[in-house]
Design a protein around this motif. Structure first.
Motif, mmCIF file in Angstrom:
data_model
loop_
_atom_site.group_PDB
_atom_site.id
_atom_site.type_symbol
_atom_site.label_atom_id
_atom_site.label_comp_id
_atom_site.label_asym_id
_atom_site.label_seq_id
_atom_site.Cartn_x
_atom_site.Cartn_y
_atom_site.Cartn_z
ATOM 1 N N LYS A 84 0.525 6.437 7.982
ATOM 2 C CA LYS A 84 -0.478 5.620 7.194
ATOM 3 C C LYS A 84 -1.773 5.468 7.706
ATOM 4 O O LYS A 84 -2.900 5.754 7.185
ATOM 5 C CB LYS A 84 -0.142 4.238 7.242
ATOM 6 N N GLU A 85 -1.913 5.496 9.015
ATOM 7 C CA GLU A 85 -3.213 6.072 9.897
ATOM 8 C C GLU A 85 -3.892 7.220 9.510
ATOM 9 O O GLU A 85 -4.881 7.165 9.017
ATOM 10 C CB GLU A 85 -2.948 5.847 11.441
ATOM 11 N N ALA A 86 -3.148 8.277 9.708
ATOM 12 C CA ALA A 86 -3.592 9.644 9.348
ATOM 13 C C ALA A 86 -3.983 9.432 7.421
ATOM 14 O O ALA A 86 -5.126 10.185 7.339
ATOM 15 C CB ALA A 86 -2.716 10.624 9.373
ATOM 16 N N ALA A 87 -3.295 9.032 6.767
ATOM 17 C CA ALA A 87 -3.704 8.992 5.178
ATOM 18 C C ALA A 87 -4.783 7.985 5.042
ATOM 19 O O ALA A 87 -5.700 8.516 4.304
ATOM 20 C CB ALA A 87 -2.666 8.465 4.523
ATOM 21 N N ALA A 88 -4.963 7.022 5.678
ATOM 22 C CA ALA A 88 -6.274 6.197 5.525
ATOM 23 C C ALA A 88 -7.433 6.889 6.130
ATOM 24 O O ALA A 88 -8.560 6.733 5.373
ATOM 25 C CB ALA A 88 -6.180 4.825 6.078
ATOM 26 N N LEU A 89 -7.577 7.579 7.074
ATOM 27 C CA LEU A 89 -8.484 8.476 7.739
ATOM 28 C C LEU A 89 -9.003 9.660 6.833
ATOM 29 O O LEU A 89 -10.021 9.809 6.607
ATOM 30 C CB LEU A 89 -8.204 9.139 9.082
ATOM 31 N N ALA A 90 -8.044 10.275 6.230
ATOM 32 C CA ALA A 90 -8.061 11.477 5.133
ATOM 33 C C ALA A 90 -8.712 10.835 3.905
ATOM 34 O O ALA A 90 -9.616 11.575 3.501
ATOM 35 C CB ALA A 90 -6.770 12.145 5.032
ATOM 36 N N ASN A 91 -8.268 9.672 3.540
ATOM 37 C CA ASN A 91 -8.680 8.989 2.260
ATOM 38 C C ASN A 91 -10.185 8.678 2.392
ATOM 39 O O ASN A 91 -11.153 8.902 1.756
ATOM 40 C CB ASN A 91 -8.040 7.913 1.741
ATOM 41 N N GLU A 92 -10.601 8.173 3.762
ATOM 42 C CA GLU A 92 -12.007 7.928 3.968
ATOM 43 C C GLU A 92 -12.890 9.187 3.867
ATOM 44 O O GLU A 92 -13.964 8.886 3.260
ATOM 45 C CB GLU A 92 -12.129 6.802 5.218
ATOM 46 N N ALA A 128 6.518 -0.531 5.109
ATOM 47 C CA ALA A 128 5.427 -0.251 5.866
ATOM 48 C C ALA A 128 4.335 -0.457 5.059
ATOM 49 O O ALA A 128 3.313 -1.198 5.757
ATOM 50 C CB ALA A 128 5.627 1.475 6.081
ATOM 51 N N ASN A 129 4.180 -0.144 3.817
ATOM 52 C CA ASN A 129 2.777 -0.387 3.185
ATOM 53 C C ASN A 129 2.506 -2.075 3.080
ATOM 54 O O ASN A 129 1.322 -2.078 3.596
ATOM 55 C CB ASN A 129 2.930 -0.161 1.617
ATOM 56 N N GLU A 130 3.527 -2.742 2.982
ATOM 57 C CA GLU A 130 3.301 -4.276 3.063
ATOM 58 C C GLU A 130 2.977 -4.651 4.300
ATOM 59 O O GLU A 130 2.124 -5.668 4.507
ATOM 60 C CB GLU A 130 4.625 -5.121 2.371
ATOM 61 N N VAL A 131 3.456 -4.504 5.592
ATOM 62 C CA VAL A 131 3.235 -4.741 6.811
ATOM 63 C C VAL A 131 1.809 -4.366 7.064
ATOM 64 O O VAL A 131 1.266 -5.191 7.642
ATOM 65 C CB VAL A 131 4.140 -4.281 7.769
ATOM 66 N N HIS A 135 -7.826 -7.868 -2.360
ATOM 67 C CA HIS A 135 -8.663 -7.473 -1.405
ATOM 68 C C HIS A 135 -8.269 -6.120 -0.669
ATOM 69 O O HIS A 135 -9.261 -5.361 -0.058
ATOM 70 C CB HIS A 135 -9.045 -8.661 -0.234
ATOM 71 N N LEU A 136 -7.008 -5.966 -0.529
ATOM 72 C CA LEU A 136 -6.536 -4.664 0.067
ATOM 73 C C LEU A 136 -4.865 -4.668 -0.357
ATOM 74 O O LEU A 136 -4.241 -5.542 0.010
ATOM 75 C CB LEU A 136 -6.686 -4.617 1.518
ATOM 76 N N HIS A 137 -4.712 -3.482 -1.215
ATOM 77 C CA HIS A 137 -3.416 -3.585 -1.616
ATOM 78 C C HIS A 137 -2.402 -2.615 -1.156
ATOM 79 O O HIS A 137 -2.934 -1.436 -0.697
ATOM 80 C CB HIS A 137 -3.574 -3.177 -3.327
ATOM 81 N N PRO A 138 -1.009 -3.063 -0.911
ATOM 82 C CA PRO A 138 -0.042 -2.132 -0.185
ATOM 83 C C PRO A 138 -0.043 -0.876 -0.967
ATOM 84 O O PRO A 138 -0.020 0.317 -0.179
ATOM 85 C CB PRO A 138 1.137 -2.916 -0.355
ATOM 86 N N ASN A 139 0.005 -0.563 -2.182
ATOM 87 C CA ASN A 139 0.075 0.686 -3.013
ATOM 88 C C ASN A 139 -1.210 1.207 -3.171
ATOM 89 O O ASN A 139 -1.284 2.458 -3.038
ATOM 90 C CB ASN A 139 0.933 0.385 -4.261
ATOM 91 N N GLU A 140 -2.145 0.452 -3.676
ATOM 92 C CA GLU A 140 -3.447 1.205 -3.965
ATOM 93 C C GLU A 140 -4.311 1.407 -2.862
ATOM 94 O O GLU A 140 -5.128 2.602 -3.246
ATOM 95 C CB GLU A 140 -4.124 0.121 -5.220
ATOM 96 N N ASP A 141 -3.993 0.961 -1.816
ATOM 97 C CA ASP A 141 -4.925 1.274 -0.605
ATOM 98 C C ASP A 141 -4.045 1.971 0.506
ATOM 99 O O ASP A 141 -4.357 3.089 0.880
ATOM 100 C CB ASP A 141 -5.696 -0.045 -0.161
ATOM 101 N N VAL A 142 -2.974 1.246 1.032
ATOM 102 C CA VAL A 142 -2.407 1.889 2.117
ATOM 103 C C VAL A 142 -1.653 2.798 1.834
ATOM 104 O O VAL A 142 -1.467 3.966 2.403
ATOM 105 C CB VAL A 142 -1.185 0.687 2.651
ATOM 106 N N ASN A 143 -0.933 3.003 0.443
ATOM 107 C CA ASN A 143 -0.361 4.244 0.065
ATOM 108 C C ASN A 143 -1.203 5.162 -0.871
ATOM 109 O O ASN A 143 -0.673 6.027 -1.475
ATOM 110 C CB ASN A 143 0.822 3.664 -0.910
#
Length: 469
Positions: free
Chosen positions: A57-65, A111-114, A132-140
């Motif tokens: 999830k961390e790698a995905a967030a960094l890649a998406n940013e 994992a997305n929800e936590v 403000h920040l969504h488990p599926n739309e943002d974390v996933n």
């Protein structure tokens, strides 16, 4: 008056449900807990998996940013939440059963929800305020369970396998130490439980060390195959809903986070449906289990007795052996390792069947593959350390018993066969067996060899041969 527990209301495609207000998990995790009350083992039991999910999830967030899909503020909150989880926080919030339908979707949703709810707190919002920040739309974002879950399973498996490799080295060193300690103690080797030819006890223990060394090499080779991941494949390997360059960008960030030389599979469609690397690894674990169990069978047999068995070695006593037979001590450490081996062999059958049952573009049974692999890896690791520390290092030799078996064994005549001839050797063996007299005594009596020559032929160095431990 009974206090009413605080809840928050969440929504999914099936409707609304109340979730405990303080829970970091949400509605998807709630439904999974209700749907899969199977083993009673939550995924939090496997910290390597939880940490691997957070790393993905961390790698995905960094890649998406980096690719311009995720605002920096959201990315930073997700990354911070993931790093907390990788450091050991919130593991108790990973609550879904380890075995579940849906190819791991419930694990990914958990994992997305936590991550989302912890990120919301870091942003100054309450849990469940997903606007403000969504488990599926943002974390996933840019992900699917079908690339997140297999990738996380592989990361967790690599970590667990490295733990097993270290434990095997501990056991190998213990056997090798005994091989040196026992290198000058002569004994009879046996084939098919019958007297064979002399060897040293050191040679016997050296063989166990060598078997472990060979299996460590095979395990290290199998783990290399697990470094190929399908992150970026999304649903079936086509990369749908992930931007161009996402797979490589996410892989690069994940490799940096984990310190592992991860590679993206050449064909993501193939990689998303294939579980061959898990089958191969499980086969190696079965090989380790079989050979480890064989070694434990030997230890139990060699230590049998103390009066009515072989009694060649003594295992360290670690507990009373019977509630009815005073003074009895059992080989409980080898016995527990045997049982671990049986479990690993059964897990290999499970993994084989689960891999075979995959259909078309996805294998839905990776949760039971994860559970079986994790159980095998962690149990074998514990078994190796326990066997080394609670058994092998404390083994002693019954030198007098070992010497007597050599002197009285019919098998000793095999060493004299080239020097007195097969016919004479056979006659000596038959007479020794009939009369109970020693082979050396009969050879001298019949004048087949002079005493000094016989003594030379029966030295431990010569009898044990070039492979002396």
């Amino acid at each position: 008056m009974t206090a009413v527990a605080a809840v928050r209301r969440e929504h999914d495609l099936l409707g609304d449900r109340d979730v405990p207000a303080e829970a970091y998990w949400g509605i998807h995790s709630l439904r999974a807990m209700e749907n899969f009350p199977v083993t009673g083992t939550p995924i939090s039991v496997y910290p390597q998996l939880v940490e691997a999910l957070a790393a993905v999830k961390e790698a995905a967030a960094l890649a998406n940013e980096e690719l311009g899909l995720l605002p920096a503020e959201k990315a930073a909150a997700i990354v911070a939440a993931c790093r907390e989880i990788r450091a050991g926080a919130l593991h108790d919030q990973f609550v879904v059963d380890v075995i579940q339908g849906g190819a791991g979707t419930s694990t990914n949703m958990n994992a997305n929800e936590v991550v989302a709810n912890r990120a919301l707190e870091l942003l100054g919002h309450g849990k469940g305020q997903y606007q403000h920040l969504h488990p599926n739309e943002d974390v996933n974002l840019s992900q699917s369970t079908n690339d997140v879950y297999p990738t996380a399973v592989k990361l967790a498996t690599i970590t667990a396998a490295h733990g097993l490799l270290r434990a095997m080295a501990v056991l190998q060193d213990a056997f090798a130490g005994k091989a040196v300690e026992f290198r000058d103690i002569l004994k009879m080797g046996r084939t098919q439980l019958q007297d064979a030819v002399p060897m040293t006890l050191g040679q016997e223990f050296s063989a166990y060390a060598v078997m472990l060394d060979e299996d460590r090499s095979r395990l290290a080779e199998a783990v290399e195959l697990i470094h190929e991941i399908n992150l970026g494949a999304t649903a079936i390997g086509t990369g749908l809903n992930a931007p161009p360059g996402y797979a490589e960008t996410a892989r690069r960030h994940l490799a940096a986070i984990t310190g592992l030389p991860l590679v993206t599979a050449a064909n993501l469609v193939e990689a998303t449906q294939d579980c061959g690397a898990f089958v191969h690894l499980s086969g190696v674990l079965k090989r380790i289990a079989v050979k480890l169990s064989k070694s434990c069978n030997d230890l139990r047999l060699l230590s049998s007795g103390p009066r009515a068995g072989l009694g060649e070695i003594n295992l360290p006593p670690v507990q009373a052996g019977s509630s009815i037979m005073p003074g009895k001590v059992n080989p409980v450490i080898p016995e527990v390792v045997n049982q671990v081996a049986f479990t690993v062999i059964g897990n290999d059958v499970t993994i084989t069947m689960a891999a075979e049952a995959g259909q078309l573009q996805l294998n839905a049974f990776e949760p039971v593959i994860l559970h079986s692999l994790a159980t095998s890896l962690t149990s074998l690791r514990a078994a190796c350390v326990t066997l080394a520390e609670r058994c092998v290092t404390g083994i002693t030799a019954n030198t007098e018993v070992l010497r007597a078996t050599v002197e009285n064994s019919i098998g000793l005549v095999t060493a004299l066969n080239p020097h007195i001839g097969y016919t004479a050797a056979t006659s000596i063996a038959q007479e020794a067996l009939t009369t109970g007299r020693g082979v050396a005594e009969l050879v001298l009596e019949k004048g087949l060899l002079p005493a000094d020559r016989l003594a030379t032929l029966l030295t431990p160095e010569r009898l044990a041969g070039a492979g002396q431990g």
